[in-house]
Structure formats: C-alpha cells, structure tokens
Design a protein around this motif. Structure first.
Motif, PDB file in Angstrom:
ATOM      1  N   GLN A 138     -11.326  -3.747  12.449  1.00  0.00           N
ATOM      2  CA  GLN A 138     -12.782  -3.746  12.204  1.00  0.00           C
ATOM      3  C   GLN A 138     -13.025  -3.653  10.701  1.00  0.00           C
ATOM      4  N   ALA A 139     -12.565  -4.638   9.991  1.00  0.00           N
ATOM      5  CA  ALA A 139     -12.776  -4.678   8.535  1.00  0.00           C
ATOM      6  C   ALA A 139     -12.688  -6.136   8.125  1.00  0.00           C
ATOM      7  N   SER A 140     -13.187  -6.430   6.934  1.00  0.00           N
ATOM      8  CA  SER A 140     -13.173  -7.830   6.499  1.00  0.00           C
ATOM      9  C   SER A 140     -11.740  -8.253   6.169  1.00  0.00           C
ATOM     10  N   ALA A 141     -11.446  -9.529   6.381  1.00  0.00           N
ATOM     11  CA  ALA A 141     -10.093 -10.027   6.112  1.00  0.00           C
ATOM     12  C   ALA A 141      -9.662  -9.735   4.666  1.00  0.00           C
ATOM     13  N   PRO A 142     -10.516  -9.995   3.659  1.00  0.00           N
ATOM     14  CA  PRO A 142     -10.071  -9.696   2.290  1.00  0.00           C
ATOM     15  C   PRO A 142      -9.786  -8.206   2.044  1.00  0.00           C
ATOM     16  N   ARG A 143     -10.508  -7.315   2.715  1.00  0.00           N
ATOM     17  CA  ARG A 143     -10.199  -5.885   2.572  1.00  0.00           C
ATOM     18  C   ARG A 143      -8.803  -5.593   3.130  1.00  0.00           C
ATOM     19  N   VAL A 144      -8.487  -6.213   4.249  1.00  0.00           N
ATOM     20  CA  VAL A 144      -7.187  -5.975   4.890  1.00  0.00           C
ATOM     21  C   VAL A 144      -6.062  -6.526   4.023  1.00  0.00           C
ATOM     22  N   ILE A 145      -6.271  -7.715   3.471  1.00  0.00           N
ATOM     23  CA  ILE A 145      -5.250  -8.300   2.585  1.00  0.00           C
ATOM     24  C   ILE A 145      -5.085  -7.421   1.341  1.00  0.00           C
ATOM     25  N   GLU A 146      -6.215  -7.011   0.765  1.00  0.00           N
ATOM     26  CA  GLU A 146      -6.111  -6.230  -0.469  1.00  0.00           C
ATOM     27  C   GLU A 146      -5.388  -4.901  -0.228  1.00  0.00           C
ATOM     28  N   ASN A 147      -5.617  -4.305   0.926  1.00  0.00           N
ATOM     29  CA  ASN A 147      -4.922  -3.054   1.257  1.00  0.00           C
ATOM     30  C   ASN A 147      -3.408  -3.260   1.293  1.00  0.00           C
ATOM     31  N   PHE A 148      -3.016  -4.414   1.806  1.00  0.00           N
ATOM     32  CA  PHE A 148      -1.579  -4.734   1.882  1.00  0.00           C
ATOM     33  C   PHE A 148      -0.979  -4.874   0.478  1.00  0.00           C
ATOM     34  N   LEU A 149      -1.799  -5.349  -0.454  1.00  0.00           N
ATOM     35  CA  LEU A 149      -1.333  -5.574  -1.828  1.00  0.00           C
ATOM     36  C   LEU A 149      -1.406  -4.303  -2.679  1.00  0.00           C
ATOM     37  N   ASP A 150      -1.905  -3.222  -2.091  1.00  0.00           N
ATOM     38  CA  ASP A 150      -2.213  -2.011  -2.851  1.00  0.00           C
ATOM     39  C   ASP A 150      -0.999  -1.084  -2.856  1.00  0.00           C
ATOM     40  N   VAL A 151      -0.297  -1.040  -3.966  1.00  0.00           N
ATOM     41  CA  VAL A 151       0.955  -0.285  -3.976  1.00  0.00           C
ATOM     42  C   VAL A 151       0.705   1.216  -4.085  1.00  0.00           C
ATOM     43  N   SER A 152      -0.395   1.620  -4.723  1.00  0.00           N
ATOM     44  CA  SER A 152      -0.542   3.059  -4.989  1.00  0.00           C
ATOM     45  C   SER A 152      -1.074   3.836  -3.780  1.00  0.00           C
ATOM     46  N   HIS A 153      -1.268   3.159  -2.643  1.00  0.00           N
ATOM     47  CA  HIS A 153      -1.670   3.927  -1.448  1.00  0.00           C
ATOM     48  C   HIS A 153      -0.452   4.357  -0.616  1.00  0.00           C
ATOM     49  N   LEU A 154       0.692   3.749  -0.895  1.00  0.00           N
ATOM     50  CA  LEU A 154       1.864   3.971  -0.037  1.00  0.00           C
ATOM     51  C   LEU A 154       2.230   5.444   0.062  1.00  0.00           C
ATOM     52  N   MET A 155       2.127   6.157  -1.089  1.00  0.00           N
ATOM     53  CA  MET A 155       2.567   7.559  -1.130  1.00  0.00           C
ATOM     54  C   MET A 155       1.558   8.509  -0.499  1.00  0.00           C
ATOM     55  N   PHE A 156       0.385   7.994  -0.197  1.00  0.00           N
ATOM     56  CA  PHE A 156      -0.646   8.862   0.385  1.00  0.00           C
ATOM     57  C   PHE A 156      -0.900   8.523   1.848  1.00  0.00           C
ATOM     58  N   VAL A 157      -1.258   7.273   2.086  1.00  0.00           N
ATOM     59  CA  VAL A 157      -1.564   6.864   3.463  1.00  0.00           C
ATOM     60  C   VAL A 157      -0.280   6.865   4.306  1.00  0.00           C
ATOM     61  N   HIS A 158       0.829   6.492   3.685  1.00  0.00           N
ATOM     62  CA  HIS A 158       2.089   6.388   4.432  1.00  0.00           C
ATOM     63  C   HIS A 158       3.117   7.402   3.924  1.00  0.00           C
ATOM     64  N   GLU A 159       2.622   8.574   3.528  1.00  0.00           N
ATOM     65  CA  GLU A 159       3.514   9.589   2.967  1.00  0.00           C
ATOM     66  C   GLU A 159       4.624   9.936   3.969  1.00  0.00           C
ATOM     67  N   GLY A 160       5.849  10.017   3.455  1.00  0.00           N
ATOM     68  CA  GLY A 160       6.978  10.325   4.333  1.00  0.00           C
ATOM     69  C   GLY A 160       7.615   9.065   4.901  1.00  0.00           C
ATOM     70  N   LEU A 161       6.825   8.018   5.063  1.00  0.00           N
ATOM     71  CA  LEU A 161       7.369   6.771   5.617  1.00  0.00           C
ATOM     72  C   LEU A 161       7.682   5.768   4.513  1.00  0.00           C
ATOM     73  N   LEU A 162       6.775   5.658   3.525  1.00  0.00           N
ATOM     74  CA  LEU A 162       6.976   4.659   2.467  1.00  0.00           C
ATOM     75  C   LEU A 162       6.963   5.263   1.066  1.00  0.00           C
ATOM     76  N   GLY A 163       6.648   6.531   0.966  1.00  0.00           N
ATOM     77  CA  GLY A 163       6.584   7.123  -0.365  1.00  0.00           C
ATOM     78  C   GLY A 163       6.282   8.602  -0.273  1.00  0.00           C
ATOM     79  N   ASP A 164       6.107   9.211  -1.446  1.00  0.00           N
ATOM     80  CA  ASP A 164       5.877  10.643  -1.508  1.00  0.00           C
ATOM     81  C   ASP A 164       4.816  10.900  -2.573  1.00  0.00           C
ATOM     82  N   SER A 165       3.818  11.692  -2.251  1.00  0.00           N
ATOM     83  CA  SER A 165       2.699  11.881  -3.179  1.00  0.00           C
ATOM     84  C   SER A 165       3.114  12.618  -4.459  1.00  0.00           C
ATOM     85  N   GLU A 166       4.278  13.256  -4.432  1.00  0.00           N
ATOM     86  CA  GLU A 166       4.787  13.897  -5.663  1.00  0.00           C
ATOM     87  C   GLU A 166       5.283  12.845  -6.662  1.00  0.00           C
TER      88      GLU A 166
END
Ligand code: FES
Ligand code: CO
Length: 325
Positions: free
Chosen positions: A146-174
């Motif tokens: 339930q979001a616009s296609a460009p928002r979804v694509i941009e989220n995929f391209l967003d490297v600095s969210h990995l440590m927060f949204v996917h903490e423990g799986l793709l990165g670490d907020s420290e």
C-alpha cells in the motif's frame, strides 16, 4: 482516476511469476487498468478485463480451447481479443465486427509475465541481458504494498535504513555510518560505487563482516542490488521489479540469484525476504507524502542519499507521473 503516465505506459511491467499463470483467468491492475491474463497454447495473453457486451470482467469467466469465455452470456474471445462466438446468436446472424476487446503486448521473460499498456519502448522487458544464468534463481512475489511504486523502489535503494529497519538481519545501528560514494551512468543505467555496511556478527560466530552493496537502476520500476562480503566468493543479486497499480498502491516481485548454498531450500531464502519485506512495509506504507517528491528541495537529503537523489532526478528527467509529485 489515475493520471496517464507517458513513460510507464510504454514500459514492460511484471504482472505475475510465469509459473503461477495457468489457463485460469486472472485479473491484474496495470497503471489503473484492469487487465486479464491467461495461458493459451500460443503463450500468455493479456486483454482489457471487460466484456464489451455488458461490461463484466472477463476474468470471472474461464478459458476453453484457448478462448476466454465470458461468465455472463458465454461470449468467446480468441487470443487477439476478437469475439468468435456468441451462443445466443442464431447461426444465420454474423458476429458484429465491433465485438472485440483490446489486447496488450504480453511476453514471458526470465520467469515473469510482462505486460505493456502502450507501444513498448524496448522490444524486451528490462531484465533482458541482466540476469546471470550461471547463478541459482528464486522468484518471489507477488507482494502487494500500500505505497507508491517509486516509494517502494527508493526504499530498496536506501542503504542507511538497513541498520535500523533490518537491525540484526542486515546491519547494526551501532555501525550506521555510510562512507561517501558516487553514482555513475553506465549504458543508460545508474550504478553506485561499492557501499560498505558492517555487520558485527551476522551468523553468530562472533566475527564481523563488511558487506559491499552495489545498486543499479535500470528503469523507473526495475532495480538491482549486488551484495558481496569481504573475504568471500559468495555473490548475491536481487532484482526488485514493481508493478505500479494505482498512484499509491503497487505489487512488488523479486528475482534473487546466488552462487552459494545450493543445498539450502528456496523457502529459507523466501522466508528471509518475506521478513525483510514486512519490516519495509511498516515504513513505506506510512510515509508521507505518499507520492515521491521529485522536487529535490522538498525533503532533506544527505550524501548517503545520493542514490535516492539520482533516482528522483532520473524520474523527473523521464517525466514519470505515477506515484510521484
Ligand atoms: Fe459478457 Fe454478456 S456480459 S457475454
Ligand atoms: Co528494507
């Protein structure tokens, strides 16, 4: 009503994983248009999901002898959208020439079914020539978002969210700092330098790993991530291709490729991506404004957002309207 998009109208859009398409008609939404897809001996067909007799979706019907039969009064349409049989018509009367439904270019490629609403700008869908055949593929989706296609694509391209949204799986907020990188134009695609993301202990062995990410943007709704880990031969590719349905809804598909762990069942990787996607959906479905702002003054950007900035610029240059502002 959805705005007409002069760019996306001529792009190929993924509408289904090819293996999921049978002779049971299925409705998909492409840029606000209801389209019915079904498999025939001549391949998958796509047409306007509307019987011209009384406006019933053809997807409610069934496929017989490669023709789609309307559920209401049994009119039969062939793969070219021509009505070839009207059961209530006495044999002495001809089928009206106007009895035709609009068909769309439709093709199967790299495991997906692709539809274009207008004249395809490119002969082949965007994955053509970009999938390394030697790697092990897994197809994933459909994932309605339930979001616009460009928002979804941009989220995929967003490297600095990995440590927060996917903490423990793709990165670490420290370890959230992103070193500067650039985005280059290569053969019409936008490609980043390697971006390093440190994971302190990805597999519980107490050893940190530097993951290197490269993002590639091919078309407004088709992007790829290449991930390699320092000191390892492992290679991981992930294509994200998104079908824009309305201004603020879309369906995502992914094609994952890898050169390692052939013994691990596909479902393990699918479950992992499903988890990541649920984490992303929590964010992107709440983002405001819902339409991606293409005016670069509209939101704050950091250097690490370079790839997002390049993506927004590209959308603006092309003149993409759906899901953007
Ligand atoms: Fe389709 Fe009448 S509405 S056959
Ligand atoms: Co994410």
């Amino acid at each position: 009503m959805i705005r007409k998009d002069p760019v996306l109208e001529h792009e190929w859009h993924p509408v289904a994983i090819a293996a999921d398409v049978s002779d049971t008609p299925k409705q998909v939404i492409v840029l606000g248009e209801k389209v019915v897809i079904f498999r025939t001996k001549q391949g998958v067909k796509a047409m306007k999901d509307l019987c011209i007799h009384r406006g019933v979706p053809l997807s409610l019907g069934r496929v017989e002898n490669d023709q789609i039969v309307c559920a209401y009064h049994g009119w039969c349409y062939d793969g070219d959208g021509r009505c070839v049989r009207i059961p209530s018509l006495p044999p002495t009367q001809a089928i009206p020439l106007k009895a035709k439904t609009h068909t769309y270019p439709c093709t199967e490629q790299h495991g997906f079914v692709w539809v274009c609403l207008g004249e395809p700008r490119e002969e082949l869908p965007p994955l053509a020539g970009k999938v390394e055949e030697a790697l092990l593929p897994i197809w994933m989706g459909p994932y309605p978002v339930q979001a616009s296609a460009p928002r979804v694509i941009e989220n995929f391209l967003d490297v600095s969210h990995l440590m927060f949204v996917h903490e423990g799986l793709l990165g670490d907020s420290e370890f959230a700092e992103i070193k500067d990188y650039n985005v280059h134009q290569v053969d019409g695609a936008l490609i980043t330098d390697e971006i390093v993301v440190f994971q302190p202990d990805p597999d519980g062995r107490g050893v940190g790993v530097n993951n290197r990410y490269i993002y590639e943007i091919y078309t407004p709704c088709c992007v790829k991530l290449v991930k390699r880990s320092e000191g390892s031969e492992e290679e991981f590719h992930l294509f994200l291709i998104v079908l824009p349905e309305t201004e603020t809804t879309c369906t995502a598909f992914m094609l994952q490729l890898r050169n390692y762990s052939p013994e691990v069942p596909d479902q393990v990787f699918i479950d992992f991506q499903n988890t990541l996607l649920e984490q992303d959906k929590r964010i992107v479905e709440e983002q405001k404004p819902e339409l991606l702002p293409l005016d670069l003054q509209a939101e704050l950007h950091l250097k690490c957002d370079r790839v997002a900035i390049a993506y927004r610029r590209r959308l603006r240059e092309l003149g993409v309207t759906i899901g953007t502002d």
